[in-house]
Every structure is written in structure tokens, then in C-alpha cells.
Design a protein around this motif. Structure first.
Motif, mmCIF file in Angstrom:
data_model
loop_
_atom_site.group_PDB
_atom_site.id
_atom_site.type_symbol
_atom_site.label_atom_id
_atom_site.label_comp_id
_atom_site.label_asym_id
_atom_site.label_seq_id
_atom_site.Cartn_x
_atom_site.Cartn_y
_atom_site.Cartn_z
ATOM 1 N N THR A 90 0.843 -1.186 0.000
ATOM 2 C CA THR A 90 0.000 0.000 0.000
ATOM 3 C C THR A 90 0.880 1.237 0.000
ATOM 4 O O THR A 90 2.084 1.154 0.290
ATOM 5 N N VAL A 91 0.295 2.364 -0.304
ATOM 6 C CA VAL A 91 1.049 3.620 -0.280
ATOM 7 C C VAL A 91 1.427 3.946 1.157
ATOM 8 O O VAL A 91 0.593 3.852 2.077
ATOM 9 N N MET A 92 2.695 4.321 1.373
ATOM 10 C CA MET A 92 3.111 4.809 2.688
ATOM 11 C C MET A 92 3.791 6.156 2.526
ATOM 12 O O MET A 92 4.696 6.306 1.708
ATOM 13 N N ILE A 93 3.346 7.114 3.308
ATOM 14 C CA ILE A 93 3.924 8.448 3.308
ATOM 15 C C ILE A 93 4.819 8.586 4.534
ATOM 16 O O ILE A 93 4.365 8.396 5.666
ATOM 17 N N GLY A 94 6.098 8.877 4.310
ATOM 18 C CA GLY A 94 7.037 9.083 5.415
ATOM 19 C C GLY A 94 7.140 10.559 5.749
ATOM 20 O O GLY A 94 7.396 11.380 4.863
ATOM 21 N N LEU A 95 6.916 10.900 6.999
ATOM 22 C CA LEU A 95 6.986 12.289 7.458
ATOM 23 C C LEU A 95 8.258 12.496 8.272
ATOM 24 O O LEU A 95 8.531 11.742 9.217
ATOM 25 N N PHE A 96 9.007 13.529 7.932
ATOM 26 C CA PHE A 96 10.250 13.869 8.631
ATOM 27 C C PHE A 96 10.205 15.361 8.976
ATOM 28 O O PHE A 96 10.670 16.196 8.198
ATOM 29 N N PRO A 97 9.636 15.704 10.136
ATOM 30 C CA PRO A 97 9.442 17.124 10.461
ATOM 31 C C PRO A 97 10.698 17.868 10.887
ATOM 32 O O PRO A 97 10.634 19.075 11.128
ATOM 33 N N GLY A 98 11.836 17.175 11.002
ATOM 34 C CA GLY A 98 13.083 17.886 11.263
ATOM 35 C C GLY A 98 13.771 17.480 12.543
ATOM 36 O O GLY A 98 13.249 16.724 13.353
ATOM 37 N N GLU A 151 12.128 23.756 13.206
ATOM 38 C CA GLU A 151 11.573 23.013 12.083
ATOM 39 C C GLU A 151 10.264 22.340 12.468
ATOM 40 O O GLU A 151 9.271 22.409 11.726
ATOM 41 N N ILE A 152 10.266 21.697 13.621
ATOM 42 C CA ILE A 152 9.051 21.018 14.076
ATOM 43 C C ILE A 152 7.936 22.034 14.315
ATOM 44 O O ILE A 152 6.778 21.815 13.920
ATOM 45 N N GLU A 153 8.266 23.142 14.928
ATOM 46 C CA GLU A 153 7.269 24.174 15.196
ATOM 47 C C GLU A 153 6.708 24.782 13.917
ATOM 48 O O GLU A 153 5.519 25.099 13.830
ATOM 49 N N ILE A 195 5.733 16.607 19.531
ATOM 50 C CA ILE A 195 5.186 16.062 18.292
ATOM 51 C C ILE A 195 3.893 15.308 18.562
ATOM 52 O O ILE A 195 2.886 15.490 17.867
ATOM 53 N N ARG A 196 3.901 14.465 19.593
ATOM 54 C CA ARG A 196 2.687 13.706 19.917
ATOM 55 C C ARG A 196 1.542 14.642 20.300
ATOM 56 O O ARG A 196 0.372 14.367 19.983
ATOM 57 N N GLY A 253 10.516 21.108 2.424
ATOM 58 C CA GLY A 253 10.045 22.453 2.744
ATOM 59 C C GLY A 253 10.832 23.094 3.861
ATOM 60 O O GLY A 253 11.602 22.423 4.576
ATOM 61 N N TYR A 254 10.638 24.390 4.001
ATOM 62 C CA TYR A 254 11.283 25.107 5.093
ATOM 63 C C TYR A 254 10.576 26.433 5.343
ATOM 64 O O TYR A 254 10.041 27.039 4.408
ATOM 65 N N ARG A 255 10.564 26.817 6.598
ATOM 66 C CA ARG A 255 10.065 28.133 6.996
ATOM 67 C C ARG A 255 11.007 28.728 8.033
ATOM 68 O O ARG A 255 11.332 28.067 9.022
ATOM 69 N N ILE A 256 11.455 29.932 7.792
ATOM 70 C CA ILE A 256 12.238 30.680 8.765
ATOM 71 C C ILE A 256 11.679 32.098 8.812
ATOM 72 O O ILE A 256 10.722 32.418 8.105
ATOM 73 N N SER A 257 12.279 32.943 9.623
ATOM 74 C CA SER A 257 11.794 34.320 9.707
ATOM 75 C C SER A 257 11.962 35.008 8.353
ATOM 76 O O SER A 257 12.887 34.686 7.597
#
Length: 382
Positions: A184-192, A197-199, A231-232, A281-285
Motif C-alpha cells: 500500500t502507499v506509505m507516506i514518510g513524514l520527517f518534520p526535522g 523546524e518542528i514548530e 510532536i505527539r 520544505g522550510y520556513r524561517i523568519s
């Protein structure tokens, strides 16, 4: 006479992991050697004495964002210099973490302490002004991108490229693991691997999950135990406790993933070496983003894109990092034509040719010890 003591300085989680693997290789050649310094839990597991606890959590990206842990990093720097002023070492090994390690390289140079830099700044991409001073301050540089070596060599010959350690490690992993069962399709998430990065990134990942088909698996890779609770909590707040799996084994997640969604960083290169499409992706000030955009030689931030000189994988930056774009690109990768799949396969092959050097990690470890006078070619392997 040698004191058989090396001082390491690493910062972020990825640097901690790379340094730990290097420490293991060094200790195989110098079993009575002592390793002390700054790093994290992976280096400690390889026997390094941490002089300031786990510092891998205090990494940031961006000029304004770095203020968050300024006092904590200042304290670490003072502890490092105090240690080096009061304890003899055969040499200092700097690993990545340029905001911290470039000043430390200068300190070592001024104090007459030999130092080498493993994974120094990617001067082929930005910050070329670092090249001449690091070539002056360091006895040797060991780069992880081949094009960086070309820039550094304009200022001297004491720089070498032994491939990227990820290539050797992933090749071994794949040889031992065979082929994943893609039922089946599996999406791997890596928030940093950084708080910022997590925030900044996780919420949009989870919003995307809420809109994914129920038959898809979703597995989130945790990079450090200290991040697990935050994260949880986000997963609970999004009502996804029964939807999202968790794992500390990043490579197992990459191995099983169909598509990877990740914070820009080393993990995106790992995904590409696993031959998996990655949405980064990325987000900074806003100010940090503007400054960084102006300084980049190529307007790319993803490691695989930079190495291939093309935007092969989407880079969703700032406001473009949102769940709608994430879902759009997942659908794109799931519906590639045979011709498009061939294009990506050729790109994966090109990355492997660039980054894999046979026996590179062993050569690196021996060379570092030889720089410090602790190894020569006639020494028996341990």
C-alpha cells in the motif's frame, strides 16, 4: 609525545550522527584513544565524553532565528575553549555546525592546536568567503560535496573528498534489507531535527494527513527523544492518534515509504539515495529568508537539487509550505508516467555516482589520524 586524545565539536542531530560514525572508525584504529568534546547522544554511545551535555538540540537556521539559543551556545563555546586551554589534545575534529565551528577553528589556529574540519561549509553554494580563512586555520578539510573541494583548492591543497558517508551506509543498509513490500502507499513524514523546524513545519504535514485516503499508511520519524512529546501533542490536537505511526528508525521509514515529506536537510539526500521522491520544505523568519536568498549562489536549498543543479524535487518555502501543496505533489509522484520515472531513476543514478567512493569512510578515518601524527600507512588495521 601523543596523548591519544581527540576533541570533537559537533552540533545538530545530523552532525552528531556523522561524528559518531567517524568516532567508531577512529577508535577501531586507535583503541586506546580518548575522545572528548561537544556533541550528542550518538557520539556518547560511541564512548565520547560530553563536556556540556547533549548540545545537538540547540541548532538553528537563519540569522535572526539563531538568537533563540545564543546564550546556550555561548556557554558551550566557553566550555570548549576552557577545556582546550587546560587539557592537551592531539587534535580537534570539527564537524559541520559552521556558526559554532568556524570561530572554534580560529581559536585553535591562534592557540597552535591542530584541527581538521569534517563537512565544512558548502562554499560552492554560498559563503565562499569562508574558504580562504578555513584553509588557513585548519590543517586539513574533508568535504562531503565534490564541488566544494574545487573551491577550497583555490586556496591550498590540504582538502580531500572521500565521498559522502550516507552513500556507503545506505548501500550497506540496502544490501542487507532486500526490497520493501509495497502493498500500500506509505507516506514518510520527517518534520526535522530542530525545534524551529518542528514548530514551523509539522502542522501543515498533519493537515495534509487529514486529507489523505484512509488506506494510506503514514509514519512519522522521530529524530530525538526530547522532541517526542511536542510532536505527539500536535498529533493529538489534530485528532490523528490512530492515523500516524511513529518510529525512531529513520532509514526503516525511508525504506518503506512511497513518498517522503521532509524538512529540508540531510534527510532529503538520504531519501534520494533510497530512490524515493521527496517533497521538501522550510520556513524561517522573513528577514533570515531574504538574507539567505540573496546569498545563495544557486536559488536551491534541497541537497539533491543542489548536487544535480536542477529543481528535481519541489522546494516549498515559507507560505508555499502548506498542506494543499504537499498533497498536490504527493499525487504528482504517485502518478508519474514511465518516462517521468525514467528521468528520476537517472537522477538517482547520478547522485550515487557523485557521492559513493569505495572505502571512503575508512580512508577518511586513517587520513584524519595521520594528520595528527597518530597513524601511518604501515600501521596495521585494528
Amino acid at each position: 609525545m601523543p596523548v591519544n586524545r581527540l576533541f570533537f565539536s559537533a552540533g545538530e542531530v545530523s552532525g552528531d550522527i556523522h561524528a559518531a560514525r567517524l568516532i567508531k572508525a577512529l577508535k577501531e584504529r586507535l583503541p586506546q584513544g580518548e575522545v572528548v568534546g561537544l556533541g550528542g547522544r550518538f557520539m556518547a554511545l560511541e564512548g565520547m565524553e560530553l563536556i556540556d551535555g547533549d548540545v545537538s538540540l540547540f541548532s538553528t537556521v537563519g540569522l535572526t532565528d539563531s538568537l533563540r539559543f545564543y546564550e546556550r551556545k555561548k556557554k558551550s563555546y566557553e566550555r570548549a575553549t576552557a577545556y582546550l586551554n587546560s587539557h592537551p589534545v592531539d587534535g580537534v575534529v570539527l564537524v559541520d555546525n559552521q556558526g559554532f565551528n568556524i570561530p572554534l577553528a580560529r581559536f585553535c589556529y591562534e592557540k597552535g592546536i591542530p584541527c581538521v574540519y569534517y563537512m565544512p561549509p558548502h562554499v560552492s553554494i554560498w559563503g565562499r568567503w569562508n574558504a580562504p580563512k578555513l584553509m588557513e586555520w585548519c590543517k586539513h578539510l574533508f568535504v562531503s560535496f565534490p564541488e566544494d573541494a574545487k573551491v577550497y583548492r583555490e586556496y591550498g591543497n590540504h582538502v580531500d573528498y572521500y565521498g559522502h558517508p550516507l552513500a556507503e551506509e545506505i548501500r550497506l543498509f540496502l544490501a542487507q534489507s532486500g526490497h520493501p513490500e509495497q502493498k500500500t502507499v506509505m507516506i514518510g513524514l520527517f518534520p526535522g531535527s530542530r525545534y524551529q523546524e518542528i514548530e514551523n513545519l509539522l502542522s501543515e504535514m498533519l493537515l495534509a494527513v487529514k486529507n489523505m485516503p484512509q488506506e494510506w499508511r503514514v509514519c512519522l520519524a522521530l529524530s530525538h527523544p526530547d522532541y517526542e512529546q511536542m510532536i505527539r501533542e500536535q498529533v493529538v490536537n489534530h485528532g490523528l492518534t490512530k492515523r500516524v505511526e511513529f518510529s525512531y528508525d529513520a532509514r526503516a521509514v525511508l525504506f518503506q515509504s512511497t513518498v517522503v515529506v521532509a524538512s529540508s536537510g540531510t534527510i532529503t539526500l538520504e531519501a534520494a539515495l533510497f530512490r524515493k521522491p521527496v517533497i521538501l520544505g522550510y520556513r524561517i523568519s522573513p528577514l533570515s529568508y531574504l538574507i539567505g536568498h540573496l546569498l545563495l549562489k544557486e536559488k536551491l536549498i534541497g541537497m539533491p537539487n543542489i548536487l544535480l543543479h536542477q529543481k528535481l524535487f519541489p522546494e516549498l518555502l515559507q507560505k508555499d509550505w502548506n498542506h494543499r501543496n504537499i498533497l498536490k505533489w504527493i499525487e504528482f509522484f504517485l502518478s508519474l508516467s514511465d518516462e517521468e520515472k525514467k528521468r528520476y531513476d537517472e537522477a538517482y543514478d547520478a547522485l550515487w555516482r557523485l557521492l559513493l567512493v569505495e572505502g571512503g569512510h575508512d580512508k577518511l578515518a586513517s587520513h584524519i589520524l595521520s594528520v595528527f601524527g597518530l597513524w601511518d600507512e604501515s600501521s596495521p588495521s585494528m
